[in-house]
Design a protein around this motif. Structure first.
Motif, short mmCIF file in Angstrom:
data_model
loop_
_atom_site.label_atom_id
_atom_site.label_comp_id
_atom_site.label_asym_id
_atom_site.label_seq_id
_atom_site.Cartn_x
_atom_site.Cartn_y
_atom_site.Cartn_z
N GLU A 116 36.27 51.92 33.61
CA GLU A 116 35.76 50.72 34.29
C GLU A 116 34.46 50.26 33.65
O GLU A 116 34.25 49.07 33.40
CB GLU A 116 35.57 51.01 35.79
N ILE A 137 35.12 48.52 30.40
CA ILE A 137 35.63 47.16 30.63
C ILE A 137 34.46 46.23 30.94
O ILE A 137 34.37 45.12 30.44
CB ILE A 137 36.67 47.15 31.78
N GLU A 150 33.33 43.05 28.72
CA GLU A 150 33.32 41.71 29.31
C GLU A 150 31.95 41.05 29.15
O GLU A 150 31.84 39.87 28.84
CB GLU A 150 33.73 41.78 30.78
N PRO A 182 36.44 46.61 37.28
CA PRO A 182 37.23 45.56 37.93
C PRO A 182 38.21 46.04 39.01
O PRO A 182 39.03 45.25 39.46
CB PRO A 182 38.01 44.96 36.75
N THR A 183 38.14 47.30 39.40
CA THR A 183 39.02 47.74 40.49
C THR A 183 38.67 47.02 41.80
O THR A 183 39.52 46.79 42.64
CB THR A 183 38.88 49.27 40.70
N PHE A 236 43.29 38.18 41.05
CA PHE A 236 42.80 39.16 40.08
C PHE A 236 42.53 40.51 40.69
O PHE A 236 41.47 41.05 40.51
CB PHE A 236 41.50 38.67 39.44
N GLY A 248 42.08 43.95 40.53
CA GLY A 248 42.08 45.00 39.51
C GLY A 248 41.94 44.52 38.09
O GLY A 248 42.03 45.31 37.17
N GLU A 249 41.73 43.22 37.89
CA GLU A 249 41.59 42.75 36.52
C GLU A 249 40.24 42.08 36.31
O GLU A 249 39.71 41.47 37.22
CB GLU A 249 42.69 41.73 36.20
N PRO A 250 39.70 42.15 35.08
CA PRO A 250 38.44 41.47 34.79
C PRO A 250 38.60 39.97 35.05
O PRO A 250 39.62 39.40 34.69
CB PRO A 250 38.22 41.73 33.30
N CYS A 251 37.63 39.36 35.71
CA CYS A 251 37.85 37.97 36.12
C CYS A 251 36.62 37.08 36.01
O CYS A 251 36.59 36.00 36.58
CB CYS A 251 38.38 37.95 37.55
N ARG A 306 49.06 50.44 42.49
CA ARG A 306 48.87 49.08 41.98
C ARG A 306 49.59 48.14 42.93
O ARG A 306 50.74 48.37 43.29
CB ARG A 306 49.50 48.99 40.59
#
Length: 296
Positions: free
Chosen positions: A10, A13, A17, A87-88, A120, A122-125, A226
């Motif tokens: 994490e 990430i 980002e 991003p979790t 989003f 769990g995803e980078p946003c 997920r």
């Protein structure tokens, strides 16, 4: 040990980002890290096995200029903090502008959060959030939300009611309690649809938008490997009465559908049967959204 690995992933990430943002927006007035120490700690954490968990969150400001009709440009400032688990979990973002009243600002921020939550998990946003602000923020400047006008107009204007259908995808659904929750909550919120347990797990709920959103916020709080909204359909209803809602439904109630599985544990669902079930209900195109292949 695995916890550390997940956290490090994490943290990596987050760093990549932030690097991306600084390369896209090299000027301080567009992007500025407000807590250099937190960023240094984060990098140290990633590079060193024995490093302590950073004590504060990575924090930065993104400034966005948006066009406003009959005015030139308005600057919106996004004060952002990335919780350690991002991003979790969602980023913490507060959008401000000198032209927004307090209630407009609250509404804007809550709509942004809803958008991120639905799209989003769990995803980078961060870039998507910035894009959303660029496209939508200006509209909030003219929203008339002053408390007096709000109550008056709400009483006279018929509310536009939204009918929503959510298609939720989960890595798997086996747990009996979760399956019971899904059915009980749908009933409580007057939602219909179906739940296909097993691996993967598919849940479809349909009904009033507010009920679908409440259902999703409860479901996503449970622990999942997920889970995400694969697709969402919204239809605005003219009258918004019970009959209108019923007319939109493709499923009579919410039931669990087990398409007799094969596989030793009996948990892999027969996707062919799922396809035919969806086709019967006029939702065959959804199959491709879930599984990326044409159904047969």
């Amino acid at each position: 040990e695995t916890m550390k690995m997940a956290n490090q992933e994490e943290a990596e990430i987050q760093i990549s980002e932030l690097d991306l943002l600084s390369s896209m927006f090299p000027y301080e007035e567009e992007f500025a890290v407000t807590d250099q120490l937190a960023l240094a700690e984060l990098k140290h954490y990633v590079e060193n096995e024995s490093a302590e968990v950073p004590s504060s969150k990575a924090q930065f400001i993104l400034n966005v200029k948006a066009e406003v009709p009959n005015a030139s440009m308005v600057e919106f400032s996004m004060a952002c903090a990335l919780p350690f688990k991002y991003p979790t979990v969602l980023p913490e973002i507060t959008v401000r502008s000198s032209l927004l009243s307090r209630s407009q600002q609250i509404l804007l921020n809550s709509d942004l959060k809803t958008y991120l939550m639905q799209n989003f998990s769990g995803e980078p946003c961060m870039l998507s959030a910035r894009e959303w602000v660029k496209e939508h923020a200006a509209a909030y400047i003219d929203k008339d939300l002053s408390s007096s006008s709000m109550t008056a107009s709400d009483a006279t204007q018929p509310q536009v009611t939204m009918f929503t259908r959510l298609w939720i995808y989960s890595h798997h659904i086996y747990n009996k309690q979760k399956r019971k929750n899904i059915i009980d909550w749908a009933k409580e919120l007057s939602l219909s649809g179906f739940c296909m347990p097993g691996k993967p797990g598919v849940v479809c709920v349909e009904g009033l938008q507010s009920s679908c959103e409440e259902f999703w916020s409860r479901v996503r709080r449970l622990t999942w490997k997920r889970i995400l909204i694969r697709h969402r359909e919204d239809v605005s209803l003219e009258g918004g009465g019970h009959a209108e809602v019923q007319k939109q439904r493709k499923f009579p109630t919410l039931e669990e559908k087990c398409f007799d599985a094969h596989g030793s544990r009996g948990n892999h669902m027969d996707l062919g049967q799922l396809y035919h079930f969806l086709e019967e209900k006029g939702c065959a195109d959804i199959f491709q959204m879930y599984f990326g292949v044409e159904g047969h």
